[in-house]
Design an enzyme around this catalytic site. Structure first.
Site, PDB file in Angstrom:
ATOM      1  N   ARG A  97       0.844  -1.190   0.000  1.00 16.61           N
ATOM      2  CA  ARG A  97       0.000   0.000   0.000  1.00 16.61           C
ATOM      3  C   ARG A  97       0.885   1.248   0.000  1.00 16.61           C
ATOM      4  O   ARG A  97       1.967   1.236   0.567  1.00 16.61           O
ATOM      5  CB  ARG A  97      -0.876   0.025   1.264  1.00 16.61           C
ATOM      6  N   TYR A 156      -1.440  -3.694  -7.105  1.00 19.30           N
ATOM      7  CA  TYR A 156      -1.175  -4.467  -5.898  1.00 19.30           C
ATOM      8  C   TYR A 156      -2.256  -4.344  -4.824  1.00 19.30           C
ATOM      9  O   TYR A 156      -2.612  -3.238  -4.417  1.00 19.30           O
ATOM     10  CB  TYR A 156       0.161  -4.034  -5.258  1.00 19.30           C
ATOM     11  N   GLY A 172      -4.214  -3.760  -1.631  1.00 20.56           N
ATOM     12  CA  GLY A 172      -5.100  -2.693  -1.166  1.00 20.56           C
ATOM     13  C   GLY A 172      -5.174  -1.493  -2.096  1.00 20.56           C
ATOM     14  O   GLY A 172      -6.103  -0.698  -2.018  1.00 20.56           O
ATOM     15  N   LYS A 223      -9.517  -2.164   1.623  1.00 18.56           N
ATOM     16  CA  LYS A 223      -9.328  -0.998   2.502  1.00 18.56           C
ATOM     17  C   LYS A 223     -10.064   0.245   1.971  1.00 18.56           C
ATOM     18  O   LYS A 223     -10.610   1.017   2.751  1.00 18.56           O
ATOM     19  CB  LYS A 223      -7.835  -0.671   2.646  1.00 18.56           C
ATOM     20  N   HIS A 248     -11.284  -1.752  11.483  1.00 19.29           N
ATOM     21  CA  HIS A 248     -10.150  -2.612  11.110  1.00 19.29           C
ATOM     22  C   HIS A 248      -9.985  -3.673  12.208  1.00 19.29           C
ATOM     23  O   HIS A 248      -9.072  -3.619  13.009  1.00 19.29           O
ATOM     24  CB  HIS A 248      -8.905  -1.711  10.994  1.00 19.29           C
ATOM     25  N   SER A 272      -0.863  -3.536  11.911  1.00 19.39           N
ATOM     26  CA  SER A 272      -0.219  -4.629  11.180  1.00 19.39           C
ATOM     27  C   SER A 272       0.961  -5.174  11.981  1.00 19.39           C
ATOM     28  O   SER A 272       1.540  -4.480  12.815  1.00 19.39           O
ATOM     29  CB  SER A 272       0.223  -4.169   9.802  1.00 19.39           C
ATOM     30  N   ALA A 273       1.278  -6.433  11.743  1.00 20.87           N
ATOM     31  CA  ALA A 273       2.403  -7.147  12.386  1.00 20.87           C
ATOM     32  C   ALA A 273       2.191  -7.353  13.882  1.00 20.87           C
ATOM     33  O   ALA A 273       3.133  -7.415  14.648  1.00 20.87           O
ATOM     34  CB  ALA A 273       3.723  -6.428  12.133  1.00 20.87           C
ATOM     35  N   CYS A 274       0.902  -7.443  14.290  1.00 18.51           N
ATOM     36  CA  CYS A 274       0.606  -7.709  15.708  1.00 18.51           C
ATOM     37  C   CYS A 274      -0.215  -8.984  15.904  1.00 18.51           C
ATOM     38  O   CYS A 274      -0.777  -9.212  16.961  1.00 18.51           O
ATOM     39  CB  CYS A 274      -0.113  -6.524  16.334  1.00 18.51           C
ATOM     40  N   LYS A 301      -3.025 -10.334  14.034  1.00 16.04           N
ATOM     41  CA  LYS A 301      -4.486 -10.301  13.900  1.00 16.04           C
ATOM     42  C   LYS A 301      -5.022 -11.616  13.309  1.00 16.04           C
ATOM     43  O   LYS A 301      -5.951 -12.213  13.853  1.00 16.04           O
ATOM     44  CB  LYS A 301      -4.864  -9.103  13.010  1.00 16.04           C
ATOM     45  N   ASN A 308      -3.555 -14.508  13.195  1.00 14.04           N
ATOM     46  CA  ASN A 308      -3.291 -15.618  14.121  1.00 14.04           C
ATOM     47  C   ASN A 308      -4.370 -15.692  15.207  1.00 14.04           C
ATOM     48  O   ASN A 308      -4.807 -16.778  15.588  1.00 14.04           O
ATOM     49  CB  ASN A 308      -1.920 -15.459  14.793  1.00 14.04           C
ATOM     50  N   ASP A 328      -9.953  -9.302   9.378  1.00 12.89           N
ATOM     51  CA  ASP A 328      -9.407  -7.982   9.046  1.00 12.89           C
ATOM     52  C   ASP A 328     -10.384  -6.823   9.193  1.00 12.89           C
ATOM     53  O   ASP A 328     -10.009  -5.757   9.659  1.00 12.89           O
ATOM     54  CB  ASP A 328      -8.853  -8.002   7.612  1.00 12.89           C
ATOM     55  N   ASN A 386       6.110  -8.562   2.220  1.00 15.62           N
ATOM     56  CA  ASN A 386       4.665  -8.309   2.156  1.00 15.62           C
ATOM     57  C   ASN A 386       3.975  -9.250   1.161  1.00 15.62           C
ATOM     58  O   ASN A 386       2.907  -8.929   0.640  1.00 15.62           O
ATOM     59  CB  ASN A 386       4.405  -6.842   1.789  1.00 15.62           C
ATOM     60  N   ALA A 387       4.587 -10.417   0.902  1.00 16.30           N
ATOM     61  CA  ALA A 387       3.974 -11.407   0.007  1.00 16.30           C
ATOM     62  C   ALA A 387       2.630 -11.850   0.585  1.00 16.30           C
ATOM     63  O   ALA A 387       2.439 -11.862   1.805  1.00 16.30           O
ATOM     64  CB  ALA A 387       4.898 -12.611  -0.155  1.00 16.30           C
ATOM     65  N   ARG A 388       1.702 -12.228  -0.292  1.00 13.65           N
ATOM     66  CA  ARG A 388       0.327 -12.480   0.137  1.00 13.65           C
ATOM     67  C   ARG A 388      -0.242 -13.789  -0.402  1.00 13.65           C
ATOM     68  O   ARG A 388       0.216 -14.320  -1.401  1.00 13.65           O
ATOM     69  CB  ARG A 388      -0.578 -11.338  -0.368  1.00 13.65           C
ATOM     70  N   ARG A 391       1.846  -3.235  19.965  1.00 12.52           N
ATOM     71  CA  ARG A 391       3.132  -3.876  20.242  1.00 12.52           C
ATOM     72  C   ARG A 391       3.914  -2.940  21.167  1.00 12.52           C
ATOM     73  O   ARG A 391       4.509  -1.973  20.705  1.00 12.52           O
ATOM     74  CB  ARG A 391       3.852  -4.097  18.907  1.00 12.52           C
ATOM     75  N   ASN A 407      -2.912 -17.160  24.037  1.00 12.66           N
ATOM     76  CA  ASN A 407      -3.730 -15.955  24.215  1.00 12.66           C
ATOM     77  C   ASN A 407      -5.162 -16.320  24.614  1.00 12.66           C
ATOM     78  O   ASN A 407      -5.900 -15.490  25.134  1.00 12.66           O
ATOM     79  CB  ASN A 407      -3.723 -15.102  22.939  1.00 12.66           C
TER      80      ASN A 407
END
Length: 582
Positions: free
Chosen positions: A70, A198, A200, A207, A227, A249-251, A253, A255, A278, A365-367, A398, A494
């Site tokens: 993005r 690409y 978003g 988004k 979000h 991001s990277a926290c 979600k 999982n 998401d 950032n591969a998807r 984080r 968790n």
């Protein structure tokens, strides 16, 4: 042609004239249409077929190396009054933005087919759902939108019934990073994107529509577009509570959305159901509770770091009928990314022979794109037209220090302050200094389609007579000890924190009141089968008053950024906590 579709047809005709597309194809979402598009992309090299034995009907797309994420600095909210977009958005005047985009779109689809994609965000018959139409010159976008939304004939029929839809216009243009814009016109319910194919930037339902435009729509219509993941927790008595949770991001979600409980919990009969990973749209029901839908129909997830250990449910859904973007491949053409425990890469994400010293196998950032129904923890409640009732809302970031493992907000206003002041420390994945605390209110900083001050006021407005609002919690899975090691195991464990939250919702658990919120006693967290010493748990549930005093001063500065649009009630709540800490 009905009169309700007349405006859609006129818009499609005008775009075809402007872009000078060679042909116009109306997408019906059928298997036959998808098969033709896949054949087309295989012939042009837009897709590469993966190993049919291990990954039937799976394909790899390699994007341009300059088109991999993005582009927030090229993303604009175009309102007539700049204050309505707020300091949380880049602003451009609508007339100026339209002139800029019309110049880019002029003749941009010569030699290309223009695809018209009617789609519905949310279950096709849900009153909470909203429709859109994306026009694009990218068959890759069509294939992804088919997985990510309810796309095609049923969506067009709903648009014909309702007569309203969000207009999204997208062209990959020349894929030139210097000729790239993503424009949002909330007052027109319109999106225009140019120069990127690409994620978003190009899948406009995600988004652009489901957050930026929908958040604006939600404010006008009395609901929330957030979000957030939506997860159902079923206890051994067979009762399911639904939790909505916002994380930057990277926290973790995805999982958390697909969490697998620890073995002891599974043995006792606890189950976890995934509604969404998401985006969450919430609306008050007749009983005063908030009901939520996941507007998306698929997952567009980050591949690197996804493994049997971190997210076995995600791995289980990725062995058929999926599109992979910018991952590596093994010698026998299976997808591969960093974090996987089996196989080894032969080619990197750009198709070059893999050389660790040159590039990772997969872009960071591969998807993957896959239908939500393939997830082992999928629940048919994801299609429930009325949505699912939300028992708890969770905000997380984080933070290496200060923020405890979990705290409960005292009431709705305090909870809104907790969400508004949410912060995360920057990681090495972001450019700039590592460990800097950045505010990311409700994890919506890149996605709120209007002024954050007005957005906070909108959240506060739900606390009215007859409302039965969810409890609000804050979590921090990322506390570190003096040696810089994570103190909490995270992932499936968790579940232990979620159990305490749900017991608070049902009045079955105690809490200790502090100025910053209500905390569990260490004995309230189930640690059976967990290797965690008592001192560490005590530290995870402790409050550093001096640190929180500094935090409250920092939050005051942040709220001041939105000037007189910041609700007085939020400032008063912060002042009350600061006074109690003093």
């Amino acid at each position: 042609m009905t009169s309700k579709l007349a405006s859609l047809n006129q818009w499609v005709d005008s775009v075809a004239q402007l872009t000078q597309a060679d042909a116009v194809h109306w997408c019906d979402g059928s298997d036959a249409e998808n098969a033709r598009l896949v054949e087309l992309m295989l012939s042009t090299g837009d897709l590469v077929k993966l190993n049919e034995q291990s990954h039937p009907n799976c394909y790899l797309h390699r994007s341009s190396p300059s088109d991999v994420a993005r582009v927030e600095h090229l993303t604009f909210v175009c309102t007539h009054n700049p204050a309505d977009a707020g300091p949380n958005n880049n602003w451009m005047a609508p007339d100026e933005a339209h002139a800029e985009m019309d110049a880019l779109y002029k003749g941009c689809m010569r030699g290309r087919t223009m695809y018209v994609i009617p789609y519905c965000m949310g279950p096709i018959d849900s009153p909470l759902s909203r429709c859109g139409v994306e026009i694009t010159d990218s068959p890759y976008v069509v294939a992804n939108m088919r997985l990510m939304t309810r796309m095609g004939a049923p969506a067009l029929a709903r648009i014909e019934r309702e007569g309203s839809f969000v207009k999204g216009l997208h062209s990959i243009g020349e894929l030139d990073p210097n000729r790239r814009f993503i424009m949002h016109f909330p007052e027109e319910l319109a999106i225009q994107s140019y120069g990127s194919g690409y994620g978003g930037n190009a899948l406009l339902g995600k988004k652009c529509h489901a957050l930026r435009i929908a958040s604006y729509q939600a404010r006008q219509e009395g609901w929330l577009a957030e979000h957030m993941l939506i997860v159902g927790i079923e206890n051994p008595q067979g009762e399911t509570h639904y939790v909505a949770a916002a994380f930057p991001s990277a926290c973790g979600k995805t999982n958390l959305a697909m969490l697998i409980p620890p073995e002891g919990y599974r043995r006792d009969g606890w189950k976890v159901w995934t509604v969404g990973d998401d985006i969450c749209w919430m609306r008050p029901g007749e009983d005063g509770r908030l009901y939520a839908i996941n507007p998306e129909a698929g997952y567009f997830g980050v591949a690197p770091g996804t493994s049997e250990k971190t997210n076995a449910n995600a791995m289980a859904m990725l062995n058929r009928d999926a599109i992979f973007t910018n991952v590596g491949v093994t010698a026998d053409n299976q997808p591969w990314w960093e974090g996987m425990t089996t196989g080894e890469p032969a080619k990197d994400w750009q198709g070059r022979p893999y050389d660790k010293s040159v590039s990772p196998a997969a872009h960071p950032n591969a998807r993957f794109t896959v239908s939500a129904k393939q997830c082992p923890s999928y629940t048919d409640q994801a299609e429930a037209p009325q949505g699912v009732p939300i028992s708890a809302i969770v905000f997380g970031g984080r933070r290496a220090s200060l923020v405890p493992l979990v705290l409960e907000a005292r009431d709705w206003t305090h909870g809104v302050l907790v969400g508004a002041s949410m912060a995360s420390e920057t990681t090495a994945a972001a450019t700039g200094a590592v460990g800097v605390v950045r505010r990311d209110s409700m994890a919506m900083k890149p996605f709120a389609g209007y002024n954050f001050g007005d957005y906070f006021a909108h959240w506060l407005s739900f606390d009215k007579e007859g409302a039965k609002l969810p409890k609000i919690f804050q979590v921090n899975w990322f506390r570190k000890d003096a040696d810089g090691k994570f103190m909490w195991p995270g992932f499936g464990d968790n579940m232990r924190v979620l159990e305490w939250m749900l017991k608070r919702v049902t009045g079955q658990a105690n809490a200790v009141e502090t100025p910053v919120g209500n905390l569990p006693l260490p004995s309230d967290i189930n640690t059976d089968g967990l290797e965690l010493d008592a001192a560490a748990l005590e530290q995870l549930l402790s409050i550093d008053r001096a640190g929180w005093k500094a935090e409250m001063a920092s939050i005051a500065e942040y709220l001041d950024e939105y000037g007189d649009r910041t609700p007085a009630a939020l400032k008063a709540e912060r002042a009350k906590i600061a006074a109690q800490l003093a």
